[in-house]
Each structure stands twice: as C-alpha cells, then as structure tokens.
Design an enzyme around this catalytic site. Structure first.
Site, mmCIF file in Angstrom:
data_model
loop_
_atom_site.group_PDB
_atom_site.id
_atom_site.type_symbol
_atom_site.label_atom_id
_atom_site.label_comp_id
_atom_site.label_asym_id
_atom_site.label_seq_id
_atom_site.Cartn_x
_atom_site.Cartn_y
_atom_site.Cartn_z
ATOM 1 N N GLY A 28 0.858 -1.192 0.000
ATOM 2 C CA GLY A 28 0.000 0.000 0.000
ATOM 3 C C GLY A 28 0.882 1.225 0.000
ATOM 4 O O GLY A 28 1.169 1.801 1.050
ATOM 5 N N SER A 58 -0.214 7.554 0.524
ATOM 6 C CA SER A 58 0.308 8.647 1.354
ATOM 7 C C SER A 58 1.080 8.120 2.572
ATOM 8 O O SER A 58 2.252 8.452 2.771
ATOM 9 C CB SER A 58 -0.847 9.535 1.819
ATOM 10 O OG SER A 58 -1.632 9.922 0.721
ATOM 11 N N ARG A 105 1.292 -1.038 -12.474
ATOM 12 C CA ARG A 105 1.777 -0.020 -11.531
ATOM 13 C C ARG A 105 3.283 -0.156 -11.311
ATOM 14 O O ARG A 105 4.001 0.829 -11.172
ATOM 15 C CB ARG A 105 1.058 -0.162 -10.189
ATOM 16 C CG ARG A 105 -0.315 0.451 -10.258
ATOM 17 C CD ARG A 105 -1.010 0.363 -8.916
ATOM 18 N NE ARG A 105 -2.402 0.672 -9.094
ATOM 19 C CZ ARG A 105 -3.046 1.648 -8.458
ATOM 20 N NH1 ARG A 105 -2.413 2.382 -7.575
ATOM 21 N NH2 ARG A 105 -4.316 1.859 -8.681
ATOM 22 N N ALA A 124 -0.597 12.817 5.960
ATOM 23 C CA ALA A 124 0.122 12.921 4.690
ATOM 24 C C ALA A 124 -0.895 12.878 3.565
ATOM 25 O O ALA A 124 -1.954 12.271 3.706
ATOM 26 C CB ALA A 124 1.113 11.774 4.547
ATOM 27 N N LYS A 164 -10.214 6.838 18.954
ATOM 28 C CA LYS A 164 -10.095 7.590 17.696
ATOM 29 C C LYS A 164 -11.351 7.377 16.846
ATOM 30 O O LYS A 164 -11.866 8.301 16.231
ATOM 31 C CB LYS A 164 -8.837 7.134 16.940
ATOM 32 C CG LYS A 164 -8.561 7.991 15.734
ATOM 33 C CD LYS A 164 -7.172 7.808 15.160
ATOM 34 C CE LYS A 164 -6.951 8.817 14.037
ATOM 35 N NZ LYS A 164 -6.338 8.258 12.860
ATOM 36 N N ASN A 170 -14.419 21.316 10.254
ATOM 37 C CA ASN A 170 -14.717 20.789 11.597
ATOM 38 C C ASN A 170 -15.319 21.861 12.511
ATOM 39 O O ASN A 170 -16.238 21.584 13.295
ATOM 40 C CB ASN A 170 -13.452 20.206 12.219
ATOM 41 C CG ASN A 170 -12.963 18.994 11.445
ATOM 42 O OD1 ASN A 170 -13.680 18.479 10.577
ATOM 43 N ND2 ASN A 170 -11.759 18.523 11.727
ATOM 44 N N SER A 209 -11.181 14.037 7.230
ATOM 45 C CA SER A 209 -10.694 13.136 6.172
ATOM 46 C C SER A 209 -11.870 12.588 5.356
ATOM 47 O O SER A 209 -11.782 12.432 4.139
ATOM 48 C CB SER A 209 -9.886 11.997 6.777
ATOM 49 O OG SER A 209 -10.647 11.322 7.753
ATOM 50 N N GLU A 260 -14.044 5.258 4.220
ATOM 51 C CA GLU A 260 -13.863 4.083 5.074
ATOM 52 C C GLU A 260 -15.060 3.943 6.033
ATOM 53 O O GLU A 260 -14.931 3.386 7.114
ATOM 54 C CB GLU A 260 -12.541 4.202 5.832
ATOM 55 C CG GLU A 260 -11.342 4.171 4.886
ATOM 56 C CD GLU A 260 -9.985 4.263 5.593
ATOM 57 O OE1 GLU A 260 -9.160 3.352 5.465
ATOM 58 O OE2 GLU A 260 -9.762 5.281 6.266
HETATM 59 P P1 NAD Z 1 -3.914 5.914 0.083
HETATM 60 O O1 NAD Z 1 -5.145 5.690 -0.716
HETATM 61 O O2 NAD Z 1 -3.100 7.144 -0.167
HETATM 62 O O3 NAD Z 1 -2.931 4.679 -0.109
HETATM 63 C C1 NAD Z 1 -3.375 3.343 -0.139
HETATM 64 C C2 NAD Z 1 -2.537 2.621 -1.172
HETATM 65 O O4 NAD Z 1 -2.804 1.228 -1.091
HETATM 66 C C3 NAD Z 1 -2.837 3.038 -2.623
HETATM 67 O O5 NAD Z 1 -1.618 3.388 -3.264
HETATM 68 C C4 NAD Z 1 -3.422 1.762 -3.242
HETATM 69 O O6 NAD Z 1 -3.104 1.615 -4.611
HETATM 70 C C5 NAD Z 1 -2.722 0.706 -2.397
HETATM 71 N N1 NAD Z 1 -3.358 -0.615 -2.470
HETATM 72 C C6 NAD Z 1 -4.662 -0.937 -2.356
HETATM 73 N N2 NAD Z 1 -4.828 -2.257 -2.513
HETATM 74 C C7 NAD Z 1 -3.618 -2.786 -2.734
HETATM 75 C C8 NAD Z 1 -3.133 -4.095 -2.984
HETATM 76 N N3 NAD Z 1 -3.972 -5.138 -3.057
HETATM 77 N N4 NAD Z 1 -1.815 -4.296 -3.159
HETATM 78 C C9 NAD Z 1 -0.946 -3.245 -3.110
HETATM 79 N N5 NAD Z 1 -1.338 -1.977 -2.886
HETATM 80 C C10 NAD Z 1 -2.652 -1.742 -2.689
HETATM 81 O O7 NAD Z 1 -4.345 5.840 1.602
HETATM 82 P P2 NAD Z 1 -3.649 6.557 2.852
HETATM 83 O O8 NAD Z 1 -4.125 7.942 2.974
HETATM 84 O O9 NAD Z 1 -2.185 6.299 2.805
HETATM 85 O O10 NAD Z 1 -4.317 5.749 4.063
HETATM 86 C C11 NAD Z 1 -3.943 4.441 4.435
HETATM 87 C C12 NAD Z 1 -4.587 4.140 5.779
HETATM 88 O O11 NAD Z 1 -4.016 5.009 6.756
HETATM 89 C C13 NAD Z 1 -6.101 4.395 5.808
HETATM 90 O O12 NAD Z 1 -6.751 3.460 6.604
HETATM 91 C C14 NAD Z 1 -6.200 5.774 6.427
HETATM 92 O O13 NAD Z 1 -7.430 6.016 7.091
HETATM 93 C C15 NAD Z 1 -5.054 5.715 7.427
HETATM 94 N N6 NAD Z 1 -4.580 7.042 7.802
HETATM 95 C C16 NAD Z 1 -4.184 7.929 6.848
HETATM 96 C C17 NAD Z 1 -3.727 9.183 7.223
HETATM 97 C C18 NAD Z 1 -3.251 10.184 6.193
HETATM 98 O O14 NAD Z 1 -2.902 11.301 6.575
HETATM 99 N N7 NAD Z 1 -3.194 9.867 4.914
HETATM 100 C C19 NAD Z 1 -3.697 9.544 8.576
HETATM 101 C C20 NAD Z 1 -4.118 8.613 9.531
HETATM 102 C C21 NAD Z 1 -4.567 7.361 9.132
HETATM 103 O O1 KPL Z 2 -9.116 12.238 12.451
HETATM 104 C C1 KPL Z 2 -9.846 13.081 12.026
HETATM 105 C C2 KPL Z 2 -10.246 12.943 10.610
HETATM 106 O O2 KPL Z 2 -10.455 13.909 9.932
HETATM 107 O O3 KPL Z 2 -10.300 11.780 10.171
HETATM 108 C C3 KPL Z 2 -10.398 14.132 12.942
HETATM 109 C C4 KPL Z 2 -9.542 14.191 14.197
HETATM 110 C C5 KPL Z 2 -11.793 13.822 13.278
HETATM 111 C C6 KPL Z 2 -10.343 15.531 12.465
HETATM 112 O O4 KPL Z 2 -11.268 15.756 11.518
#
Ligand code: NAD
Ligand code: KPL
Length: 306
Positions: free
Chosen positions: A10, A13, A38, A132, A185, A203, A253, A265
């Site tokens: 994955g 970000s 890819r 990110a 969370k 928010n 998000s 999600e």
């Molecule tokens: P994203 O969509 O940017 O990245 C997910 C990646 O997984 C994509 O590149 C997709 O192509 C890849 N993927 C999906 N299926 C796949 C497979 N079978 N094999 C290989 N790659 C595969 O998502 P993200 O923002 O990085 O978020 C990832 C998780 O982290 C989520 O659950 C999100 O809620 C959590 N999260 C993200 C953030 C953030 O700031 N981005 C912050 C906190 C939590």
């Molecule tokens: O984690 C968040 C999100 O956006 O997913 C909060 C803390 C609820 C801020 O919006």
C-alpha cells in the site's frame, strides 16, 4: 537495529511516508505494488518523492508485485481499510512463520479480518495521528506531525524491532491497550466526520450543532462501555469539543474523501460502531440516524456505502 527488510504493502500517502523515513535511516525497504502495470510505471519514474516543509527528497526504492518470490518477515500494511484484507491475502503465501505484520488502517474491523487470515503471524495494530497526502504529480506531502501508537490485541510486550522506528525518527509509542486507542479515535471520528459531510462544513462548523454532538457522544460513551472499552469513553464529549476547536479550519478526512469523489472508510468507522451496537443490544438511535443519512448522501453522490 534489526536486519529483516520492511515490505510496504500500500504505497499511497502513509505507505510513502513510512517507506521514505525507514529508507532514509539506512533500513532495507521493498515496495509491494498492486499489479504489473503499476510496477512498470513506478520503475519508469523517479521513485518515491517525499515533501517535508520546503524540502523534497527522492527515494528510488526497490519494488515488486505480490507474486514475486521470497519470504517476508516484516510487513507494513498501509492500504485503506477496505483493501487491507485482500492485499494481505495476496502476500500471505510469502509470510514467514512468526512474521511481524503492522496494520496502519483507520477505524476497526479490517484489523480483525487480517488477523484471522494470519494465525501464525505476529499482527500489530497501529493508530496514527500523523498526516500525509498525495499531490496530483504523485509526490507525498508530510502534512501533520503526530504519533503512532502500536500494540497487539493480546497486550503483548514491546518488540525489539521497534528500534527501527526510533532509528527512522518515526514518533511512536508501544501500548498494551491498542484497542482502547483505536476505539477512542473511532469514537471521535464518528462524532465529527459524518456531520461534516452532511453539513458540508469544516470541523469548526460543528459548533453550530451542540445538541446533536452531545447526544451522539452520550450514545458513543454508552456503546464504549458496552463493548468493554470504558477508558475510551472517559471525557469523550470534552475531547470531541477540543478536537473541533483545534482543527476548526480543517476539513475532516471523510469530508475530503467525499469532496474528491473517493470511496470512504465508512464501513470501518461509524458503520463499525453501529454494527457493534446492534451486536451488543445497545440502542444508539442518533448514531444510527447519522449513519443512515451519511449512507444516503454517499448513494446520492454515487459513492460506495461499504
Ligand atoms: P492511500 O489511498 O493514499 O494509499 C493506499 C494505497 O494502497 C494506494 O496506493 C493503493 O493503490 C494501495 N493498495 C490498495 N490495494 C492494494 C493491494 N492489493 N496491493 C498493493 N497496494 C494496494 O491511503 P492513505 O491515505 O495512505 O491511508 C492508508 C490508511 O491510513 C487508511 O486506513 C487511512 O485512514 C489511514 N490514515 C491515513 C492518514 C493520512 O494522513 N493519509 C492519517 C491517519 C490514518
Ligand atoms: O481524524 C480526524 C479525521 O479527519 O479523520 C479528525 C480528528 C476527526 C479531524 O477531523
């Protein structure tokens, strides 16, 4: 330091953010890309690009698809919650006995599904407050400093490979109560994110809904007690208010996913909370109504509801 390579499944970000920091610390990192197309595109490009403040750094890390040969001892899963189970299933045949599998998904439900696929692995759940996002040109912006909590649902002790995270300057903390962290969370997310989608607001716009927030938080507190997470219920309403104030200008998000036409999600967030409430026999009418309205909105927009 430990020497097993970190396989990152994955590479979006969060996956990029972790892969780049681990590699910068001199740790071996291998990217697992979704398919040959890819992989081909990645190999023709400059590699991963991470932007921190004004500074962009490139990382030409080795990449492969799930069907490449070779055992995997350490796997970081950074897919969305709805992709995690299928993604892990695609590399399951390569996992060594006792492999460490770190799950970075938001919400709950996907972690348990992955863990049941991998009875011989050491499955670690994580909850991160780092942020990110990917620019249209593919570079990933490290947008929010934070902390990642890690732990096993069995409340196991901190493993030695955590030294890799220290070495990579990834702020982290081992906990013997990771489920409490994930539930807390999730509860904050349930109170804030669906309402921001329904009200189309940042928010801070939720200051206009004190009664709804109060009722939803009260139901979430009852639910947290019912599912054996009383600590996660402690001071929830005050914490939700604090998060709303601290992030008043930000869009949640879920709002951002909906605005960009991306799948949310929802199933692992408010969907999971409502399903757990049903299973526990705990009525949560305001939360159910919020969930129902959110699903209706997603349907109207042609977005998946699962
Ligand atoms: P994203 O969509 O940017 O990245 C997910 C990646 O997984 C994509 O590149 C997709 O192509 C890849 N993927 C999906 N299926 C796949 C497979 N079978 N094999 C290989 N790659 C595969 O998502 P993200 O923002 O990085 O978020 C990832 C998780 O982290 C989520 O659950 C999100 O809620 C959590 N999260 C993200 C953030 C953030 O700031 N981005 C912050 C906190 C939590
Ligand atoms: O984690 C968040 C999100 O956006 O997913 C909060 C803390 C609820 C801020 O919006």
């Amino acid at each position: 330091m430990t020497d097993a390579p970190w396989y990152v499944l994955g590479v979006g970000s969060v996956g990029t953010l972790w892969a780049c920091r681990l590699a910068r610390a001199g740790l071996p990192v291998r990217l697992l890309l979704r398919n040959a197309a890819r992989l081909g595109r990645y190999q023709q490009g400059p590699g991963l690009r991470l932007i921190e403040g004004n500074c962009e750094t490139g990382f030409a890390l080795p990449a492969q698809t799930a069907d490449a040969p070779g055992p995997i001892q350490r796997l970081l899963v950074a897919c969305k919650a709805y992709d995690a189970e299928a993604a892990v299933a695609s590399v399951r045949h390569r996992l060594s006995n006792g492999a460490q599998v770190v799950l970075l998904q938001n919400g709950l439900g996907s972690q348990q599904a992955v863990a049941s696929l991998l009875p011989k692995a050491e499955v670690i759940f994580a909850s991160t407050t780092e942020g990110a996002w990917a620019r249209p040109d593919g570079a990933v912006v490290f947008a929010g400093q934070g902390l990642t909590w890690l732990g096993t649902p069995q409340s196991g002790p901190a493993p030695v490979w955590l030294d890799d995270l220290t070495r990579a300057a990834i702020p982290h903390q081992w906990t013997t109560d990771i489920l409490m962290r994930l539930w807390r969370k999730l509860a904050i997310n349930c109170a804030i994110n669906p309402l921001t989608v329904l009200d189309q607001c940042p928010n801070g716009g939720l200051r206009a809904h004190p009664r709804t927030l109060a009722v939803v938080c009260q139901e979430l507190e009852v639910l947290l007690h019912a599912v054996g997470q009383p600590t996660a219920a402690c001071g929830l309403a005050e914490d939700v208010e604090r998060v709303i104030e601290a992030t008043a200008e930000n869009y949640s998000s879920m709002y951002q996913d909906v605005a960009a036409g991306r799948r949310t999600e929802v199933h692992y967030l408010i969907g999971y909370a409502c399903a757990q409430a049903r299973q526990a026999g705990t009525p949560v009418p305001a939360l159910d109504a919020l969930h129902k309205a959110l699903l209706a909105k997603l349907r109207t927009l042609g977005l998946p509801t699962g």
